[in-house]
Design a protein around this motif. Structure first.
Motif, PDB file in Angstrom:
ATOM      1  N   ASP A  23       0.882  -1.182   0.000  1.00 12.23           N
ATOM      2  CA  ASP A  23       0.000   0.000   0.000  1.00 12.23           C
ATOM      3  C   ASP A  23       0.915   1.226   0.000  1.00 12.23           C
ATOM      4  OD1 ASP A  23      -1.977   1.877   0.261  1.00 12.23           O
ATOM      5  OD2 ASP A  23      -2.413   1.426   2.365  1.00 12.23           O
ATOM      6  N   ILE A  24       1.357   1.592  -1.196  1.00 13.43           N
ATOM      7  CA  ILE A  24       2.366   2.651  -1.353  1.00 13.43           C
ATOM      8  C   ILE A  24       1.792   3.720  -2.277  1.00 13.43           C
ATOM      9  CG2 ILE A  24       4.745   3.154  -2.052  1.00 13.43           C
ATOM     10  CD1 ILE A  24       5.192   0.034  -1.991  1.00 13.43           C
ATOM     11  N   ASN A  25       1.924   4.987  -1.870  1.00 11.37           N
ATOM     12  CA  ASN A  25       1.403   6.084  -2.693  1.00 11.37           C
ATOM     13  C   ASN A  25       2.194   6.228  -3.991  1.00 11.37           C
ATOM     14  OD1 ASN A  25      -0.440   6.680  -0.728  1.00 11.37           O
ATOM     15  ND2 ASN A  25       0.833   8.278   0.208  1.00 11.37           N
ATOM     16  N   VAL A  26       1.505   6.749  -5.011  1.00 14.42           N
ATOM     17  CA  VAL A  26       2.174   6.996  -6.289  1.00 14.42           C
ATOM     18  C   VAL A  26       2.192   8.496  -6.576  1.00 14.42           C
ATOM     19  CG1 VAL A  26       1.583   4.755  -7.275  1.00 14.42           C
ATOM     20  CG2 VAL A  26       0.028   6.673  -7.585  1.00 14.42           C
ATOM     21  N   LYS A  27       3.094   8.913  -7.451  1.00 15.00           N
ATOM     22  CA  LYS A  27       3.106  10.308  -7.914  1.00 15.00           C
ATOM     23  C   LYS A  27       3.309  10.295  -9.420  1.00 15.00           C
ATOM     24  CE  LYS A  27       8.050  10.736  -6.979  1.00 15.00           C
ATOM     25  NZ  LYS A  27       9.120  11.306  -6.185  1.00 15.00           N
ATOM     26  N   GLU A  28       2.912  11.394 -10.062  1.00 12.73           N
ATOM     27  CA  GLU A  28       3.049  11.468 -11.509  1.00 12.73           C
ATOM     28  C   GLU A  28       4.333  12.200 -11.867  1.00 12.73           C
ATOM     29  OE1 GLU A  28      -0.744  12.523 -13.378  1.00 12.73           O
ATOM     30  OE2 GLU A  28       0.471  13.082 -15.128  1.00 12.73           O
ATOM     31  N   VAL A  29       5.157  11.574 -12.683  1.00  6.98           N
ATOM     32  CA  VAL A  29       6.386  12.215 -13.152  1.00  6.98           C
ATOM     33  C   VAL A  29       6.423  12.080 -14.671  1.00  6.98           C
ATOM     34  CG1 VAL A  29       8.923  12.163 -13.095  1.00  6.98           C
ATOM     35  CG2 VAL A  29       7.634  11.701 -11.006  1.00  6.98           C
ATOM     36  N   ASN A  30       6.401  13.201 -15.362  1.00  5.61           N
ATOM     37  CA  ASN A  30       6.382  13.225 -16.836  1.00  5.61           C
ATOM     38  C   ASN A  30       5.291  12.311 -17.416  1.00  5.61           C
ATOM     39  OD1 ASN A  30       8.629  14.892 -16.688  1.00  5.61           O
ATOM     40  ND2 ASN A  30      10.050  13.143 -16.775  1.00  5.61           N
ATOM     41  N   GLY A  31       4.128  12.367 -16.822  1.00  2.00           N
ATOM     42  CA  GLY A  31       3.008  11.578 -17.348  1.00  2.00           C
ATOM     43  C   GLY A  31       2.976  10.127 -16.882  1.00  2.00           C
ATOM     44  N   ASP A  32       4.043   9.664 -16.187  1.00  2.00           N
ATOM     45  CA  ASP A  32       4.058   8.282 -15.689  1.00  2.00           C
ATOM     46  C   ASP A  32       3.756   8.270 -14.189  1.00  2.00           C
ATOM     47  OD1 ASP A  32       4.785   7.092 -18.084  1.00  2.00           O
ATOM     48  OD2 ASP A  32       6.922   7.482 -17.708  1.00  2.00           O
ATOM     49  N   LEU A  33       3.068   7.220 -13.751  1.00  2.00           N
ATOM     50  CA  LEU A  33       2.861   7.054 -12.309  1.00  2.00           C
ATOM     51  C   LEU A  33       4.001   6.204 -11.749  1.00  2.00           C
ATOM     52  CD1 LEU A  33      -0.975   6.295 -12.170  1.00  2.00           C
ATOM     53  CD2 LEU A  33       0.179   8.394 -11.446  1.00  2.00           C
ATOM     54  N   ILE A  34       4.654   6.728 -10.735  1.00  2.00           N
ATOM     55  CA  ILE A  34       5.707   5.938 -10.075  1.00  2.00           C
ATOM     56  C   ILE A  34       5.498   5.967  -8.549  1.00  2.00           C
ATOM     57  CG2 ILE A  34       7.445   6.285 -11.902  1.00  2.00           C
ATOM     58  CD1 ILE A  34       8.781   8.277  -9.900  1.00  2.00           C
ATOM     59  N   LEU A  35       6.120   5.013  -7.858  1.00  9.41           N
ATOM     60  CA  LEU A  35       5.962   4.946  -6.404  1.00  9.41           C
ATOM     61  C   LEU A  35       6.741   6.090  -5.744  1.00  9.41           C
ATOM     62  CD1 LEU A  35       6.435   1.117  -5.713  1.00  9.41           C
ATOM     63  CD2 LEU A  35       4.347   2.368  -6.302  1.00  9.41           C
ATOM     64  N   VAL A  36       6.174   6.632  -4.653  1.00  9.70           N
ATOM     65  CA  VAL A  36       6.900   7.699  -3.948  1.00  9.70           C
ATOM     66  C   VAL A  36       8.074   7.129  -3.157  1.00  9.70           C
ATOM     67  CG1 VAL A  36       4.915   9.262  -3.760  1.00  9.70           C
ATOM     68  CG2 VAL A  36       5.361   7.617  -1.922  1.00  9.70           C
TER      69      VAL A  36
END
Ligand code: ADP
Ligand code: MG
Length: 426
Positions: A23-36
């Motif tokens: 259960d890990i939050n994601v963030k958007e970087v250059n249009g991609d979702l990656i884990l924080v």
């Protein structure tokens, strides 16, 4: 506490329903979702490698965020599968469902040594209700459960308690590491045992403090938590952050944290462990030791002036319009000396507003002192772990507990549903 371990049983060739802690939050970087943050993924690699070495098929299960029983494109488990695949160096196939015929068909045709990531279980309402039909559907995806969801261990959810009702279940290596270290310090700590408590709010930690009160030798407090204890000693804190009185009108509950702190401090413990600890400043230590000096500033955000209140305990002034934002240098030294004499140290909550480097020093000094301890050192809490990762050497600690709520509940002496189901000693 003894757990049923994945190593206690011959798991070779099994289809494993692997309950992960992802259960890990994601963030958007250059249009991609990656884990924080990939700490929880890294923490599971030993278990996954163990399962791969034993030729298992691995079916990974988790919930992510709070989608309230509906599909949320931002809360799919795709970034989790991608991150795991990169760290493991193997493909991790993502399926866009967690139950149903397509999932069972896919799993039936998997080869040993393959991994698949199921979709977020919280896309189904049955998850948070621990609905037994939904739990049975999930359980169809494996022959055994290997459980590493320690951050979810306090939940009664289908993907936590539900699947374990229907399949033989074993604790994974990450789960064992967390539970053994945390239960070890409350069941049988090597003394002296020092607890460092900081962070913004007392309310988050009060149950842990209460449970530890008779177990630990001394509490070193800092941050917003220290402000509450200092106020309970009658000190004046200017405009410093002090947690508000909690009022629940419906339930008729009112909690004044300053009153509460006073009550805890007044409950004099029979233990005298802290009295045998020495300090070069020759301060008469208290079981709940508050800061001796404070770093204060004329604003919480972007202050133009920062100064130390020396001998705060004596002079008792943080002026109006000023905010206590870190422990002072004398306190850092005092706390550091006590920590270095300890054989067990548990730390939760930064000593100050560490996001601003000017107020991170107190927390950094706590981390450095813990690194020197010849004994067990455990850190819990997202912000505290962030300090250690940014400024210290995480490898020098016994455990960075990655669970937040579940960590504090275990420390508070509560029975966690998933832990209870995996115990081998009852
Ligand atoms: P953790 O995540 O490790 O459990 P908390 O969330 O309880 O820690 O507390 C961390 C937060 O407390 C940080 O955002 C920090 O800025 C805040 N904080 C610490 N000391 C103070 C203080 N004296 N005044 C205001 N905020 C503080
Ligand atoms: Mg936090």
């Amino acid at each position: 506490m003894k757990l049923r371990s994945v190593q206690d049983f011959d798991i070779t060739g099994k289809t494993v329903l692997y309950r992960s802690p992802y259960d890990i939050n994601v963030k958007e970087v250059n249009g991609d979702l990656i884990l924080v943050d990939d700490s929880r993924i890294k923490a599971t690699l030993p278990t996954l490698k163990y399962l791969l070495d034993h030729h298992c098929k691995i079916v990974i299960l988790t919930y992510v965020g709070r989608p309230d029983g509906k599909v949320d494109e931002l809360l799919r488990t795709i970034p989790h599968a991608q991150c795991l695949s990169e760290l493991l160096g193997k493909p991790v196939i993502h399926l866009s469902e967690c139950i149903g015929n397509r999932v069972t068909d896919y799993i039936a045709h998997m080869n040993s040594g393959e991994l698949v990531m199921l979709e977020n279980t919280r896309f189904h309402v049955g998850e948070i209700e621990d609905d037994d039909n939904f739990a049975q559907e999930l359980a169809k995806n494996g022959e055994v459960v290997v459980f590493d969801g320690f951050p979810q261990a306090h939940r009664v959810h289908a993907s936590v308690t539900g699947i374990m009702r229907h399949l033989p279940s074993y604790a994974g290596l990450y789960f064992q590491k967390e539970v053994n270290a945390l239960s070890g310090i409350i069941e049988n700590p090597v003394r002296p045992f020092t607890v460092i408590i900081g962070g913004a709010k007392v309310s988050d930690k009060i149950e842990a403090i209460e449970n530890l009160y008779d177990i630990a030798d001394i509490f070193l407090v800092g941050g917003g938590v220290a402000n509450v204890f200092l106020k309970s000693e009658g000190k004046h804190l200017g405009s410093s952050y002090i947690e508000d009185v909690y009022v629940d009108e419906k339930k008729g509950v009112k909690k004044d944290w300053v009153e509460y702190a006073k009550m805890i401090k007044d409950k004099q413990s029979s233990q005298t462990g802290y009295r045998s600890m020495t300090n070069s400043m020759q301060i008469n230590l208290q079981k709940i030791q508050t800061p001796y000096d404070l770093l204060i500033a004329n604003a919480i955000d972007k202050p133009s002036e920062v100064k130390t209140v020396i001998d705060y305990q004596v002079t008792d002034v943080v002026p109006e319009g000023w905010f206590a934002l870190d422990i002072g240098i004398q306190t850092q030294k005092l706390y550091g000396e006590i920590i270095r004499q300890s054989k067990t140290v548990f730390w939760n909550g930064p000593m100050g507003k560490n996001e601003d480097p000017r107020f991170a020093e107190g927390s950094i000094k706590m981390a450095k002192a813990m690194e020197d301890v010849d004994g067990t050192t455990i850190i819990g809490g997202g912000n505290t772990i962030a300090v250690v990762q940014q400024y210290a050497s995480p490898d020098k600690f016994t455990l960075l507990s990655l669970a937040g709520g579940a960590t504090l509940e275990l420390i508070a002496g509560k029975k966690l549903p998933a832990v209870e189901m995996l115990r081998d000693d009852n």
